[in-house]
Design a protein around this motif. Sequence first.
Motif, PDB file in Angstrom:
ATOM      1  N   LEU A 111      -9.230 -31.301  54.643  1.00 36.09           N
ATOM      2  CA  LEU A 111      -8.045 -30.626  54.116  1.00 36.09           C
ATOM      3  C   LEU A 111      -8.225 -29.118  54.133  1.00 36.09           C
ATOM      4  N   GLY A 112      -9.461 -28.678  53.955  1.00 33.39           N
ATOM      5  CA  GLY A 112      -9.744 -27.253  53.898  1.00 33.39           C
ATOM      6  C   GLY A 112     -11.002 -27.010  53.101  1.00 33.39           C
ATOM      7  N   LEU A 113     -11.174 -25.766  52.700  1.00 33.62           N
ATOM      8  CA  LEU A 113     -12.327 -25.379  51.896  1.00 33.62           C
ATOM      9  C   LEU A 113     -11.822 -24.893  50.552  1.00 33.62           C
ATOM     10  N   GLY A 114     -12.532 -25.280  49.527  1.00 31.28           N
ATOM     11  CA  GLY A 114     -12.200 -24.821  48.188  1.00 31.28           C
ATOM     12  C   GLY A 114     -13.349 -23.983  47.675  1.00 31.28           C
ATOM     13  N   SER A 115     -13.033 -22.907  46.979  1.00 28.21           N
ATOM     14  CA  SER A 115     -14.116 -22.089  46.445  1.00 28.21           C
ATOM     15  C   SER A 115     -13.809 -21.684  45.018  1.00 28.21           C
ATOM     16  N   VAL A 116     -14.834 -21.815  44.206  1.00 28.88           N
ATOM     17  CA  VAL A 116     -14.772 -21.361  42.822  1.00 28.88           C
ATOM     18  C   VAL A 116     -16.095 -20.655  42.568  1.00 28.88           C
ATOM     19  N   GLY A 117     -16.018 -19.352  42.344  1.00 26.34           N
ATOM     20  CA  GLY A 117     -17.249 -18.577  42.169  1.00 26.34           C
ATOM     21  C   GLY A 117     -18.086 -18.655  43.440  1.00 26.34           C
ATOM     22  N   GLU A 118     -19.344 -19.033  43.277  1.00 28.47           N
ATOM     23  CA  GLU A 118     -20.256 -19.138  44.419  1.00 28.47           C
ATOM     24  C   GLU A 118     -20.178 -20.493  45.119  1.00 28.47           C
ATOM     25  N   ARG A 119     -19.484 -21.439  44.515  1.00 30.80           N
ATOM     26  CA  ARG A 119     -19.434 -22.792  45.079  1.00 30.80           C
ATOM     27  C   ARG A 119     -18.399 -22.903  46.179  1.00 30.80           C
ATOM     28  N   MET A 120     -18.804 -23.544  47.275  1.00 32.75           N
ATOM     29  CA  MET A 120     -17.888 -23.801  48.396  1.00 32.75           C
ATOM     30  C   MET A 120     -17.833 -25.306  48.580  1.00 32.75           C
ATOM     31  N   LEU A 121     -16.631 -25.866  48.521  1.00 32.38           N
ATOM     32  CA  LEU A 121     -16.427 -27.305  48.682  1.00 32.38           C
ATOM     33  C   LEU A 121     -15.716 -27.582  49.989  1.00 32.38           C
ATOM     34  N   ILE A 122     -16.130 -28.636  50.663  1.00 33.32           N
ATOM     35  CA  ILE A 122     -15.395 -29.129  51.823  1.00 33.32           C
ATOM     36  C   ILE A 122     -14.466 -30.203  51.281  1.00 33.32           C
ATOM     37  N   LEU A 123     -13.176 -29.950  51.325  1.00 31.82           N
ATOM     38  CA  LEU A 123     -12.191 -30.868  50.745  1.00 31.82           C
ATOM     39  C   LEU A 123     -11.783 -31.893  51.791  1.00 31.82           C
ATOM     40  N   LEU A 124     -11.997 -33.167  51.456  1.00 33.14           N
ATOM     41  CA  LEU A 124     -11.750 -34.250  52.403  1.00 33.14           C
ATOM     42  C   LEU A 124     -10.496 -35.032  52.055  1.00 33.14           C
ATOM     43  N   ASP A 125      -9.757 -35.431  53.086  1.00 35.30           N
ATOM     44  CA  ASP A 125      -8.692 -36.418  52.925  1.00 35.30           C
ATOM     45  C   ASP A 125      -9.387 -37.755  53.118  1.00 35.30           C
ATOM     46  N   ILE A 126      -9.890 -38.312  52.041  1.00 31.79           N
ATOM     47  CA  ILE A 126     -10.752 -39.491  52.117  1.00 31.79           C
ATOM     48  C   ILE A 126     -10.002 -40.696  52.679  1.00 31.79           C
ATOM     49  N   GLU A 127      -8.703 -40.757  52.432  1.00 31.54           N
ATOM     50  CA  GLU A 127      -7.915 -41.872  52.964  1.00 31.54           C
ATOM     51  C   GLU A 127      -7.878 -41.815  54.494  1.00 31.54           C
ATOM     52  N   LYS A 128      -7.652 -40.632  55.039  1.00 30.86           N
ATOM     53  CA  LYS A 128      -7.619 -40.453  56.491  1.00 30.86           C
ATOM     54  C   LYS A 128      -9.004 -40.729  57.082  1.00 30.86           C
ATOM     55  N   LEU A 129     -10.036 -40.240  56.413  1.00 29.64           N
ATOM     56  CA  LEU A 129     -11.401 -40.422  56.888  1.00 29.64           C
ATOM     57  C   LEU A 129     -11.781 -41.904  56.930  1.00 29.64           C
ATOM     58  N   MET A 130     -11.404 -42.653  55.907  1.00 32.98           N
ATOM     59  CA  MET A 130     -11.769 -44.074  55.826  1.00 32.98           C
ATOM     60  C   MET A 130     -10.894 -44.954  56.710  1.00 32.98           C
ATOM     61  N   SER A 131      -9.783 -44.429  57.228  1.00 33.78           N
ATOM     62  CA  SER A 131      -8.918 -45.271  58.055  1.00 33.78           C
ATOM     63  C   SER A 131      -9.084 -44.990  59.544  1.00 33.78           C
ATOM     64  N   GLY A 132     -10.038 -44.132  59.911  1.00 33.87           N
ATOM     65  CA  GLY A 132     -10.276 -43.855  61.323  1.00 33.87           C
ATOM     66  C   GLY A 132     -10.691 -45.099  62.075  1.00 33.87           C
ATOM     67  N   ASP A 133     -10.350 -45.165  63.370  1.00 32.69           N
ATOM     68  CA  ASP A 133     -10.675 -46.341  64.182  1.00 32.69           C
ATOM     69  C   ASP A 133     -12.176 -46.619  64.220  1.00 32.69           C
ATOM     70  N   ASP A 134     -12.996 -45.562  64.214  1.00 32.97           N
ATOM     71  CA  ASP A 134     -14.444 -45.726  64.298  1.00 32.97           C
ATOM     72  C   ASP A 134     -15.048 -46.346  63.048  1.00 32.97           C
ATOM     73  N   MET A 135     -14.273 -46.385  61.953  1.00 31.48           N
ATOM     74  CA  MET A 135     -14.808 -46.894  60.690  1.00 31.48           C
ATOM     75  C   MET A 135     -14.951 -48.408  60.687  1.00 31.48           C
ATOM     76  N   GLY A 136     -14.211 -49.102  61.513  1.00 33.25           N
ATOM     77  CA  GLY A 136     -14.288 -50.564  61.512  1.00 33.25           C
ATOM     78  C   GLY A 136     -13.689 -51.149  60.245  1.00 33.25           C
TER      79      GLY A 136
END
Length: 159
Positions: free
Chosen positions: A128-153
């Motif tokens: 989805l993008g990157l989130g940042s709060v202070g020094e922390r950088m988060l990789i924001l995932l669309d977990i539904e899209k990630l888990m429904s990929g064809d490669d996931m089986g």
Amino acid sequence: MEKSSDAASATNREYLTFRLDREEYGIDILKVQEIRGYESPTRIANAPSFIKGVINLRGTIVPIVDMRLKFNCAKAEYDSFTVVIILNLRQRIVGIVVDSVSDVMGLMPENYQAAPEIESVIDSEAVLGLGSVGERMLILLDIEKLMSGDDMGLSSDAG
């Protein structure tokens, strides 16, 4: 000016943050059903290597995906911090293995940045993008899209 705080809370999104190797990721807290300690799942023959197997969660068979293997992390050690995040994605229950869960973080729109266009083991549409709060950088995932990929089986005709 009380109404501005109501508008702000409507745009504040909460993410469960977790670690994989040295990176920190965030997923929509509304997709999380529960967090459990890691227990060895029952292996499924011919499943992709990152699908560790299945567990029986109160009568529901839940596939367990090791995100460290999925994302090609250097190591996937199982210790007392290793947890399984049980996700409720549409009509499907899936567990993901992560190194540790950090906390729940609320992010305002000004804390978001678009993800850079780079080649990655993660499908770019699932970031989805990157989130940042202070020094922390988060990789924001669309977990539904990630888990429904064809490669996931894990594709489902029920969705």
